[in-house]
Design a protein around this motif. Structure first.
Motif, PDB file in Angstrom:
ATOM      1  N   TYR A  10     -11.938  18.720   3.035  1.00  0.00           N
ATOM      2  CA  TYR A  10     -10.994  19.324   1.908  1.00  0.00           C
ATOM      3  C   TYR A  10     -11.883  19.499   0.779  1.00  0.00           C
ATOM      4  O   TYR A  10     -12.797  18.668   0.346  1.00  0.00           O
ATOM      5  CB  TYR A  10      -9.733  18.348   1.217  1.00  0.00           C
ATOM      6  N   THR A 131      -4.938  19.992   1.105  1.00  0.00           N
ATOM      7  CA  THR A 131      -5.253  18.570   1.355  1.00  0.00           C
ATOM      8  C   THR A 131      -4.303  18.097   2.732  1.00  0.00           C
ATOM      9  O   THR A 131      -3.542  18.809   2.882  1.00  0.00           O
ATOM     10  CB  THR A 131      -4.800  17.466   0.276  1.00  0.00           C
ATOM     11  N   PRO A 132      -4.922  17.292   3.514  1.00  0.00           N
ATOM     12  CA  PRO A 132      -4.386  16.894   4.729  1.00  0.00           C
ATOM     13  C   PRO A 132      -2.698  16.381   4.507  1.00  0.00           C
ATOM     14  O   PRO A 132      -1.571  16.829   5.204  1.00  0.00           O
ATOM     15  CB  PRO A 132      -4.971  15.680   5.298  1.00  0.00           C
ATOM     16  N   ASN A 133      -2.459  15.791   3.535  1.00  0.00           N
ATOM     17  CA  ASN A 133      -1.071  15.534   3.128  1.00  0.00           C
ATOM     18  C   ASN A 133      -0.502  16.654   2.828  1.00  0.00           C
ATOM     19  O   ASN A 133       0.669  16.724   3.248  1.00  0.00           O
ATOM     20  CB  ASN A 133      -1.214  14.562   1.705  1.00  0.00           C
ATOM     21  N   GLN A 134      -0.750  17.661   2.069  1.00  0.00           N
ATOM     22  CA  GLN A 134      -0.148  18.906   2.097  1.00  0.00           C
ATOM     23  C   GLN A 134       0.260  19.679   3.431  1.00  0.00           C
ATOM     24  O   GLN A 134       1.189  19.922   3.577  1.00  0.00           O
ATOM     25  CB  GLN A 134      -0.712  20.024   1.164  1.00  0.00           C
ATOM     26  N   MET A 158       2.292  13.020  10.573  1.00  0.00           N
ATOM     27  CA  MET A 158       1.603  11.993  10.045  1.00  0.00           C
ATOM     28  C   MET A 158       0.399  11.603  10.859  1.00  0.00           C
ATOM     29  O   MET A 158      -0.757  11.234  10.323  1.00  0.00           O
ATOM     30  CB  MET A 158       2.621  10.503  10.131  1.00  0.00           C
ATOM     31  N   LEU A 164      -7.049  13.658  10.389  1.00  0.00           N
ATOM     32  CA  LEU A 164      -7.896  14.422   9.453  1.00  0.00           C
ATOM     33  C   LEU A 164      -8.682  13.408   8.402  1.00  0.00           C
ATOM     34  O   LEU A 164      -9.912  13.660   8.122  1.00  0.00           O
ATOM     35  CB  LEU A 164      -6.895  15.223   8.750  1.00  0.00           C
ATOM     36  N   ARG A 165      -7.837  12.462   7.818  1.00  0.00           N
ATOM     37  CA  ARG A 165      -8.343  11.612   6.736  1.00  0.00           C
ATOM     38  C   ARG A 165      -9.643  10.860   7.402  1.00  0.00           C
ATOM     39  O   ARG A 165     -10.533  10.741   7.057  1.00  0.00           O
ATOM     40  CB  ARG A 165      -7.437  10.440   6.423  1.00  0.00           C
ATOM     41  N   PHE A 166      -9.560  10.352   8.858  1.00  0.00           N
ATOM     42  CA  PHE A 166     -10.546   9.643   9.193  1.00  0.00           C
ATOM     43  C   PHE A 166     -11.737  10.387   9.995  1.00  0.00           C
ATOM     44  O   PHE A 166     -12.517   9.698  10.512  1.00  0.00           O
ATOM     45  CB  PHE A 166     -10.131   8.474  10.457  1.00  0.00           C
ATOM     46  N   PRO A 168     -14.147  12.499   8.494  1.00  0.00           N
ATOM     47  CA  PRO A 168     -15.434  12.137   7.955  1.00  0.00           C
ATOM     48  C   PRO A 168     -15.830  10.653   7.977  1.00  0.00           C
ATOM     49  O   PRO A 168     -16.922  10.588   7.941  1.00  0.00           O
ATOM     50  CB  PRO A 168     -15.156  12.474   6.352  1.00  0.00           C
ATOM     51  N   ILE A 169     -14.933   9.813   8.052  1.00  0.00           N
ATOM     52  CA  ILE A 169     -15.218   8.396   8.170  1.00  0.00           C
ATOM     53  C   ILE A 169     -16.057   8.417   9.460  1.00  0.00           C
ATOM     54  O   ILE A 169     -17.160   7.409   9.520  1.00  0.00           O
ATOM     55  CB  ILE A 169     -14.222   7.491   7.801  1.00  0.00           C
ATOM     56  N   ARG A 214     -10.290   0.339  13.266  1.00  0.00           N
ATOM     57  CA  ARG A 214      -9.710   0.931  12.040  1.00  0.00           C
ATOM     58  C   ARG A 214      -8.118   1.285  12.246  1.00  0.00           C
ATOM     59  O   ARG A 214      -7.284   1.159  11.284  1.00  0.00           O
ATOM     60  CB  ARG A 214     -10.471   2.388  11.863  1.00  0.00           C
ATOM     61  N   LEU A 218      -5.401   0.066  10.096  1.00  0.00           N
ATOM     62  CA  LEU A 218      -4.517   0.968   9.118  1.00  0.00           C
ATOM     63  C   LEU A 218      -2.997   0.755   9.432  1.00  0.00           C
ATOM     64  O   LEU A 218      -2.261   1.076   8.529  1.00  0.00           O
ATOM     65  CB  LEU A 218      -4.982   2.423   9.500  1.00  0.00           C
ATOM     66  N   MET A 222      -0.247   0.424   6.684  1.00  0.00           N
ATOM     67  CA  MET A 222       0.879   1.030   6.450  1.00  0.00           C
ATOM     68  C   MET A 222       2.214   0.206   6.428  1.00  0.00           C
ATOM     69  O   MET A 222       2.905   0.765   5.430  1.00  0.00           O
ATOM     70  CB  MET A 222       0.772   2.194   7.663  1.00  0.00           C
TER      71      MET A 222
ATOM     72  N   ASN C  97     -10.150   1.203   5.663  1.00  0.00           N
ATOM     73  CA  ASN C  97      -9.236   1.215   6.398  1.00  0.00           C
ATOM     74  C   ASN C  97      -7.597   0.952   5.845  1.00  0.00           C
ATOM     75  O   ASN C  97      -6.864   0.484   6.635  1.00  0.00           O
ATOM     76  CB  ASN C  97      -9.512   0.165   7.560  1.00  0.00           C
ATOM     77  N   GLN C 102      -5.511  11.560   1.464  1.00  0.00           N
ATOM     78  CA  GLN C 102      -6.861  12.213   1.430  1.00  0.00           C
ATOM     79  C   GLN C 102      -7.398  12.380  -0.296  1.00  0.00           C
ATOM     80  O   GLN C 102      -8.483  12.629  -0.524  1.00  0.00           O
ATOM     81  CB  GLN C 102      -7.022  13.274   2.067  1.00  0.00           C
ATOM     82  N   GLU C 106      -2.394  10.691  -3.948  1.00  0.00           N
ATOM     83  CA  GLU C 106      -1.477  10.874  -2.864  1.00  0.00           C
ATOM     84  C   GLU C 106      -1.207   9.436  -2.366  1.00  0.00           C
ATOM     85  O   GLU C 106      -0.411   9.058  -1.841  1.00  0.00           O
ATOM     86  CB  GLU C 106      -1.777  12.039  -1.840  1.00  0.00           C
ATOM     87  N   PHE C 110       1.885   6.698  -1.654  1.00  0.00           N
ATOM     88  CA  PHE C 110       2.226   6.527  -0.343  1.00  0.00           C
ATOM     89  C   PHE C 110       3.433   5.407  -0.274  1.00  0.00           C
ATOM     90  O   PHE C 110       4.498   5.483   0.306  1.00  0.00           O
ATOM     91  CB  PHE C 110       1.245   6.041   0.599  1.00  0.00           C
TER      92      PHE C 110
END
Lengths: 271, 281, 286
Positions: A10, A131-134, A158, A164-166, A168-169, A214, A218, A222, C97, C102, C106, C110
């Motif tokens: 993004y 954004t990935p969320n969008q 989800m 997608l968020r992970f 780049p990491i 990870r 995560l 969550m 983690n 992103q 947001e 959550f």
């Protein structure tokens, strides 16, 4: 080196394209990809490219930033080109040893290269401006009818968003592990294919272990924040079509119509 | 002998909008057989500096010399350099990958092209030097405890027989016991093996009592390069760099400011106690 | 706020085929009480059971024996699960983690999304929470572009947005540099003082524990020591036995006392030490 891959990352700025409803962007990207296969002439590609570059202009994402992202797929591009170039039968233009370049092959290779480049740039433009969320929300909303067929739409969305968020990491992590193994004398630049595959083990094993660790963390984070699937969830950014989105759909329709017209209407003065 | 940096600068993503200068005209001499602390805040350029030392990064300008030879000149053997300048990254246990501890440590020597027996010999020596007992040699590295994993990973670099060993934040994420064990181990290694050790850290408390020389980095430049006692005299300036002097320096300075005539350059609690007793008699 | 009674937690060990082969007792008969608005520190080395204990307070783990009540809710009652998790928020060690979004805002949204908070209210909560931890100006940024300390503050905001009564922080500073650590602890203290949120901070760093109302030291699954920071840190030798640090000024006071000076145990600040020494000096002269 992996930091150079801008595909899927993004790009934060404000632009018309950023503000568009993500559903429009997904539908638009799909339509654009299809259009690349609908048109089959250089004029057609020119129209597609024009459309794409107008969109890039509207996105406020620097062209250089996107082009640098292309380096990641350069090898793929060259391989595809080479296959088309040498393996298409037809009227022989040049012979290099046992390799023959045909007129059809040349035309095919060039077209394929253009098509692939336009495709990659086009789809990366979507992830650059959304954004990935969008994206997740949009996919969830677009696929919503499938819920009746018991497709776990929310869960799929989800999962994609987290992946997608992970990216780049994990890429940064790959870079780190690679450097650490190079410091232990690893050779990732070997020409020998078997050696090359072998050299990946010290990279991939730690990477997988890290990814699992990870994922575990995560999942717990969550749960701790009351995540329990899609039921009963509200949205911080619910999707509501605005005037500009309807406008965008209209432009998309017009563009698609032009592409079909180019395919169907013979233009005798061009290839 | 050793490594020297001549006016080395490094710029990330040069020629792009994200261009950032990580290091500016740094001169540095790293001789044989010294114990050095490299201190800096996150983003001070210390991690970049470390990667320049063993050729993982190439300076944007300036030269890095190993034993007087430019390491980026044509024909320079980088592999030999990396064997001579061992680099242990942060959280090194994240690079473990082999089926057992011994094979993992043998990975480095194998890459140097040594034969199996020599690799094994070196690995065993390295493991002995980090205090991992023979009964663990055939264990999966992933079954070791946190502190043991880190020691096994350090052995993986030690087995390359480096002349210079750089450890980037070797105590990161460890509890006090793990931290003391690793720092104790490193100073043991310094005593037993004749090599230069560079301890990279953002904690003065970690390095103060061990090293003989401290290099302080800030905003991509070398700010101080002196003995610990001399560097800690600048404890106020260190704070402006986002660092702090050891706790004991603050204690002694407070005592002095409140009118007690103590020397403020104690490095350990024991030294401080002795100094206070001397003044109170 | 939190009441733990005779809690026992056993982890089940499995052999290579995945069959249970034995158990490890991570928490062994722990009882403790936390009143609303307290700032609690739990110390202990790795493997002492402190992280396992933390996960019980958020109903991520459930008692093998004994019981845990969060704001009067029994964690064994499955129907209260989500209420407990909302009442007792949790911040974890690794900043990367636990961030799901992103974009910073947001991610903070959550938790409220999961709780079914209406859209406008989510925005309100996100704004408030980010302002509380001083990260509001970063709301449109990608978490990947933040420093470790900033990421942890975003994680804290993500928890505050759920309007918890209590926040459990499981070594939130272990992976941060000194300035990031200071920022996170400052944010935690602010929440405690201004929002009256109960904080349970699990840490290795004793300087973070000094300001707590009460300190618990865990060892081998049991509570080995408890009391005010002064009561705990004055037992220098016991702390060293447990492989934990004490503040260097406390240690210095302890050493001087052993050398025969009349210095009380449990000195926590430099100023205290200098006052005591001044008095001693005067006494010497007279």
């Amino acid at each position: 080196m992996f930091k150079d891959i801008t595909l899927g990352q993004y790009y934060q700025t404000d632009s018309l394209l950023h503000r568009l409803d993500p559903r429009v962007k997904i539908v638009g990207t799909l339509a654009y990809i299809i259009s690349l296969f609908v048109v089959d002439s250089f004029v057609g590609y020119l129209v597609c490219a024009l459309f794409l570059f107008t969109m890039i202009g509207l996105s406020n994402v620097p062209v250089g930033y996107i082009v640098r992202g292309m380096r990641a797929i350069l090898i793929l591009l060259l391989i595809t080109m080479a296959f088309n170039l040498f393996l298409t039968p037809g009227e022989v233009l040049v012979t290099i040893g046992f390799l023959k370049i045909t007129k059809q092959g040349l035309s095919f290779a060039v077209k394929m290269a253009i098509r692939l480049s336009l495709l990659v740039i086009g789809s990366s433009l979507m992830t650059l401006t959304t954004t990935p969320n969008q994206l997740t929300d949009a996919i969830e909303s677009l696929l919503n009818p499938l819920k009746r067929l018991r497709v776990p739409v929310h869960e799929i969305a989800m999962m994609m968003s987290i992946a997608l968020r992970f990216i780049p990491i994990l890429m940064e992590e790959t870079d780190k592990i690679m450097k650490a193994q190079i410091a232990r004398g690893a050779d990732f630049e070997s020409k020998n294919l078997i050696k090359k595959i072998k050299s990946l083990v010290p990279l991939l094993v730690p990477l997988f272990i890290s990814a699992f660790r990870r994922a575990n963390d995560l999942a717990m984070a969550m749960e701790a924040r009351c995540y329990r699937g899609g039921a009963g969830r509200t949205k911080m950014k619910p999707l509501v079509y605005q005037g500009r989105d309807h406008g965008a759909y209209f432009i998309l329709l017009a563009y698609f119509a032009v592409c079909i017209a180019i395919r169907l209407v013979p233009l005798p003065f061009l290839v | 002998m050793g490594i020297s940096l001549e006016k080395v600068s490094y710029v990330y993503e040069q020629g792009t909008a994200m261009q950032t200068s990580a290091l500016q005209e740094v001169d540095l001499e790293i001789p044989d057989n010294q114990f050095i602390g490299l201190i800096g805040h996150t983003g001070s350029g210390k991690s970049t500096l470390v990667q320049l030392l063993n050729g993982l990064l190439r300076p944007t300008s300036g030269r890095v010399l190993y034993n007087g030879k430019d390491i980026h000149a044509d024909g320079f053997d980088k592999k030999a350099l990396r064997a001579n300048v061992g680099l242990v990254f942060q959280y090194p246990e994240h690079q473990l990958f082999e089926v057992d501890v011994l094979s993992d440590v043998m990975y480095g020597p194998r890459n140097l092209g040594l034969d199996e027996a020599a690799c094994k010999k070196r690995a065993k020596e390295a493991l002995a030097n980090v205090g991992i007992k023979e009964k663990y040699f055939k264990t999966s590295p992933f079954d070791l405890s946190g502190g043991q994993k880190r020691r096994a990973a350090i052995a993986g670099v030690l087995a390359m027989n480096p002349r210079i060993l750089i450890l980037d934040e070797p105590t990161a994420g460890l509890d006090p016991r793990g931290r003391d064990e690793i720092l104790g181990l490193i100073s043991e290694m310094k005593k037993n093996l004749s090599m230069t050790i560079i301890l990279v850290s953002h904690s003065m408390d970690d390095v103060a009592r061990y090293v003989e020389r401290i290099v302080v980095m800030g905003h991509g430049r070398k700010i101080y390069d002196d003995t610990p006692k001399n560097v800690f005299r600048h404890y106020r300036e260190l704070e402006n760099l986002g660092l702090s002097a050891p706790q004991i320096t603050y204690i002694m300075n407070t005592l002095r400011e409140s009118g007690m005539d103590v020397e403020t350059d104690a490095l350990t609690v024991e030294e401080a106690a002795a100094e206070i007793m001397r003044k109170l008699k | 706020m939190i009441k733990i009674s005779k809690l026992i937690h056993d982890y089940i060990q499995r052999d290579e085929e995945g069959n249970p082969s034995g158990t490890i007792r991570a928490i062994d008969d722990v009882s403790l009480d936390v009143s609303p608005g307290q700032f609690i520190a739990i110390l202990g080395h790795n493997g002492s059971g402190k992280s396992t204990l933390a996960k019980h307070l958020n109903a991520l783990l459930f008692p093998t024996e004994g019981a845990v009540w969060v704001n009067g809710m029994d964690s064994r009652d499955q129907s209260l699960l989500w209420d407990i998790r909302q009442t007792a928020g949790m911040v974890f060690q690794n900043p990367d983690n636990q961030i799901i979004g992103q974009v910073v805002e947001e991610d903070v949204g959550f938790g409220p999304e999961n709780m079914g908070v209406p859209t406008e209210k989510i925005w309100q909560r996100v704004e408030e929470s980010l302002k509380t931890v001083g990260m509001y100006e970063y709301r449109k940024k990608s978490p990947n572009r933040l420093s470790g300390g900033q990421k942890q503050r975003v994680s804290i905001a993500g928890v505050i947005a759920m309007h918890p009564k209590c926040i459990i922080m499981d070594e939130p500073t272990a992976m941060l540099d000194p300035s990031g650590r200071a920022d996170v602890i400052k944010a935690a203290r602010k929440l405690n003082l201004e929002e009256n949120i109960t904080i349970i901070l699990i840490t290795h760093y004793m300087e973070e524990a000094i300001q707590a109302d009460r300190v618990f030291v865990m060892d081998n699954g049991k509570i080995a020591m408890q009391g005010s920071p002064r009561e705990v840190f004055s037992q220098v030798e016991r702390m060293q036995e447990l492989h934990l640090d004490v503040p260097q000024v406390t240690l210095l006071g302890h050493l001087l006392r052993k050398k025969g000076l009349e210095i009380p145990e449990g000195i926590l600040t430099r100023e205290e030490l200098s006052d005591v020494l001044k008095k001693l000096k005067k006494g010497n002269r007279q």
